[in-house]
Design a protein around this motif. Structure first.
Motif, PDB file in Angstrom:
ATOM      1  N   PHE A 100     -38.817 -34.984 -81.625  1.00  0.00           N
ATOM      2  CA  PHE A 100     -39.990 -35.518 -82.311  1.00  0.00           C
ATOM      3  C   PHE A 100     -41.145 -34.523 -82.238  1.00  0.00           C
ATOM      4  O   PHE A 100     -41.881 -34.350 -83.212  1.00  0.00           O
ATOM      5  CB  PHE A 100     -40.415 -36.852 -81.705  1.00  0.00           C
ATOM      6  CG  PHE A 100     -41.515 -37.524 -82.467  1.00  0.00           C
ATOM      7  CD1 PHE A 100     -41.225 -38.345 -83.542  1.00  0.00           C
ATOM      8  CD2 PHE A 100     -42.852 -37.311 -82.137  1.00  0.00           C
ATOM      9  CE1 PHE A 100     -42.237 -38.956 -84.274  1.00  0.00           C
ATOM     10  CE2 PHE A 100     -43.871 -37.916 -82.858  1.00  0.00           C
ATOM     11  CZ  PHE A 100     -43.558 -38.744 -83.920  1.00  0.00           C
ATOM     12  N   VAL A 157     -39.539 -43.605 -79.934  1.00  0.00           N
ATOM     13  CA  VAL A 157     -39.219 -42.179 -79.984  1.00  0.00           C
ATOM     14  C   VAL A 157     -37.940 -41.984 -79.178  1.00  0.00           C
ATOM     15  O   VAL A 157     -37.947 -42.039 -77.948  1.00  0.00           O
ATOM     16  CB  VAL A 157     -40.343 -41.316 -79.389  1.00  0.00           C
ATOM     17  CG1 VAL A 157     -39.940 -39.840 -79.379  1.00  0.00           C
ATOM     18  CG2 VAL A 157     -41.631 -41.498 -80.198  1.00  0.00           C
ATOM     19  N   LEU A 206     -45.975 -37.087 -74.628  1.00  0.00           N
ATOM     20  CA  LEU A 206     -44.529 -37.026 -74.803  1.00  0.00           C
ATOM     21  C   LEU A 206     -43.892 -36.002 -73.868  1.00  0.00           C
ATOM     22  O   LEU A 206     -42.768 -36.185 -73.399  1.00  0.00           O
ATOM     23  CB  LEU A 206     -44.182 -36.671 -76.254  1.00  0.00           C
ATOM     24  CG  LEU A 206     -44.342 -37.782 -77.286  1.00  0.00           C
ATOM     25  CD1 LEU A 206     -44.202 -37.216 -78.699  1.00  0.00           C
ATOM     26  CD2 LEU A 206     -43.315 -38.891 -77.061  1.00  0.00           C
ATOM     27  N   TYR A 246     -43.120 -33.014 -85.331  1.00  0.00           N
ATOM     28  CA  TYR A 246     -44.578 -33.166 -85.425  1.00  0.00           C
ATOM     29  C   TYR A 246     -45.241 -31.810 -85.650  1.00  0.00           C
ATOM     30  O   TYR A 246     -46.134 -31.669 -86.490  1.00  0.00           O
ATOM     31  CB  TYR A 246     -45.098 -33.815 -84.147  1.00  0.00           C
ATOM     32  CG  TYR A 246     -46.529 -34.285 -84.214  1.00  0.00           C
ATOM     33  CD1 TYR A 246     -46.822 -35.595 -84.571  1.00  0.00           C
ATOM     34  CD2 TYR A 246     -47.585 -33.433 -83.905  1.00  0.00           C
ATOM     35  CE1 TYR A 246     -48.133 -36.047 -84.613  1.00  0.00           C
ATOM     36  CE2 TYR A 246     -48.896 -33.869 -83.949  1.00  0.00           C
ATOM     37  CZ  TYR A 246     -49.167 -35.177 -84.308  1.00  0.00           C
ATOM     38  OH  TYR A 246     -50.464 -35.618 -84.352  1.00  0.00           O
ATOM     39  N   GLU A 256     -44.635 -44.837 -83.834  1.00  0.00           N
ATOM     40  CA  GLU A 256     -44.061 -43.972 -82.811  1.00  0.00           C
ATOM     41  C   GLU A 256     -45.056 -43.595 -81.716  1.00  0.00           C
ATOM     42  O   GLU A 256     -44.663 -43.468 -80.539  1.00  0.00           O
ATOM     43  CB  GLU A 256     -43.528 -42.687 -83.446  1.00  0.00           C
ATOM     44  CG  GLU A 256     -42.330 -42.899 -84.362  1.00  0.00           C
ATOM     45  CD  GLU A 256     -42.713 -43.302 -85.776  1.00  0.00           C
ATOM     46  OE1 GLU A 256     -41.811 -43.429 -86.627  1.00  0.00           O
ATOM     47  OE2 GLU A 256     -43.928 -43.506 -86.038  1.00  0.00           O
ATOM     48  N   LEU A 257     -46.336 -43.392 -82.071  1.00  0.00           N
ATOM     49  CA  LEU A 257     -47.253 -42.763 -81.129  1.00  0.00           C
ATOM     50  C   LEU A 257     -48.388 -43.626 -80.588  1.00  0.00           C
ATOM     51  O   LEU A 257     -48.803 -43.420 -79.438  1.00  0.00           O
ATOM     52  CB  LEU A 257     -47.863 -41.507 -81.785  1.00  0.00           C
ATOM     53  CG  LEU A 257     -46.884 -40.379 -82.124  1.00  0.00           C
ATOM     54  CD1 LEU A 257     -47.630 -39.224 -82.771  1.00  0.00           C
ATOM     55  CD2 LEU A 257     -46.138 -39.910 -80.892  1.00  0.00           C
ATOM     56  N   ALA A 295     -37.781 -37.143 -77.417  1.00  0.00           N
ATOM     57  CA  ALA A 295     -39.137 -36.601 -77.386  1.00  0.00           C
ATOM     58  C   ALA A 295     -39.189 -35.153 -77.863  1.00  0.00           C
ATOM     59  O   ALA A 295     -40.098 -34.770 -78.613  1.00  0.00           O
ATOM     60  CB  ALA A 295     -39.711 -36.713 -75.975  1.00  0.00           C
TER      61      ALA A 295
END
Length: 316
Positions: free
Chosen positions: A198, A192, A161, A202, A102-103, A195
């Protein structure tokens, strides 16, 4: 004494619970790492986002050469960060925050580097001395204090993000980059879908880390250090930028105005020796000297790159 007891016993049990609940909830919230980071870095963040350079970037006042160098600075930074994240993917202080699919940004940045510098970009672009110091800091943390990786990961990825799409549009408009994404892959998070959701997920993972208050305070301290590094680079950027000429060619590099010794102008001959700049009366000699120095190149690059990160925080 008896009156105090009677007063206490006379309070409805539900009222006592309600009076305690807000205090407990507030204490728990402030003990959350995400809240500690937000509150603990607010002053540094406010100072950084109010610099003239950040304001100019938001307006789209950015040159292509600086954006290219910014991409290079980001590449070396994320390469180091993600190498250490891979190393510590099973460490209890970081494992819940490991989301490579994802990142991670290195693959996207590699595409941007190829777009801006060509297929042989690895031969052309080197990590400067200033960039190397930051890279070494990240590696030191990853190898000795992996819990502090949280500060860098949270600051970078959550910022990307948050403000990534805004910055992408600013860059595309100001630099006339393709709307199809070439040169701005860094800002595209293909895996993602939402955003905002997510980021909430996170933060919940981060708040659930089994860390004592002292460790959380050290993470906040590390995040503040990152902001301070940014401010130092902005100051250097202002000094280096003052030496650059306003007049530019289409590729964003300084040009000769016809005055002085034209033979010593950096655009006089394609194979001009670097030493030819010495003693030249070309009005843009200083600007080219700045651009030729790797250390100052990184000051410019990192300034743009870190401004992007700070702008992203502004939109969080």
């Amino acid at each position: 004494m008896s009156a105090e007891v009677e007063t206490s016993e006379g309070v409805d049990e539900s009222e006592k619970k309600n009076s305690v609940a807000p205090e407990k909830e507030n204490h728990t919230r402030m003990a959350d790492l995400s809240e500690l980071l937000k509150e603990g870095t607010k002053e540094a963040h406010d100072r950084a986002e109010n610099t003239q350079f950040v304001k100019d970037f938001l307006k789209g006042n950015i040159k292509k050469e600086l954006f290219k160098l910014a991409t290079a600075a980001l590449y070396f930074t994320y390469s180091a960060l993600e190498e250490e994240m891979d190393r510590n993917k099973d460490h209890p202080a970081f494992a819940p925050l490991y989301f490579p699919t994802e990142l991670h940004r290195k693959e996207a940045l590699t595409k941007d580097m190829e777009y801006f510098f060509g297929e042989n970009w690895e031969e052309l672009v080197k990590c400067s001395e200033a960039a190397q110091k930051y890279v070494e800091r990240i590696h030191y943390i990853g190898q000795n204090e992996p819990e502090l990786l949280v500060a860098h990961a949270y600051t970078r990825y959550m910022g990307d993000l948050s403000g990534g799409q805004v910055l992408k549009k600013v860059a595309q408009r100001a630099l006339k980059l393709p709307s199809t994404g070439e040169g701005t892959q860094f800002y595209l998070f293909e895996h993602v879908d939402n955003a905002q959701q997510f980021k909430q997920f996170y933060r919940s993972r981060m708040n659930a880390l089994d860390l004592n208050l002292k460790t959380k305070e050290r993470i906040v301290e590390e995040a503040n250090k990152a902001f301070e590094y940014n401010m130092q680079i902005f100051n250097e950027l202002d000094q280096a930028g003052s030496a650059l000429a306003r007049e530019t060619l289409e590729d964003g590099l300084p040009g000769h105005d016809g005055k002085g010794d034209v033979r010593k102008c950096p655009f006089y001959a394609a194979q001009q020796d670097k030493g030819a700049l010495e003693g030249s009366s070309c009005p843009f000699r200083t600007a080219m000297t700045v651009l030729r120095k790797p250390s100052l190149q990184f000051i410019l690059a990192a300034g743009v790159a870190l401004a992007a990160g700070l702008l992203a925080w502004y939109y969080m």
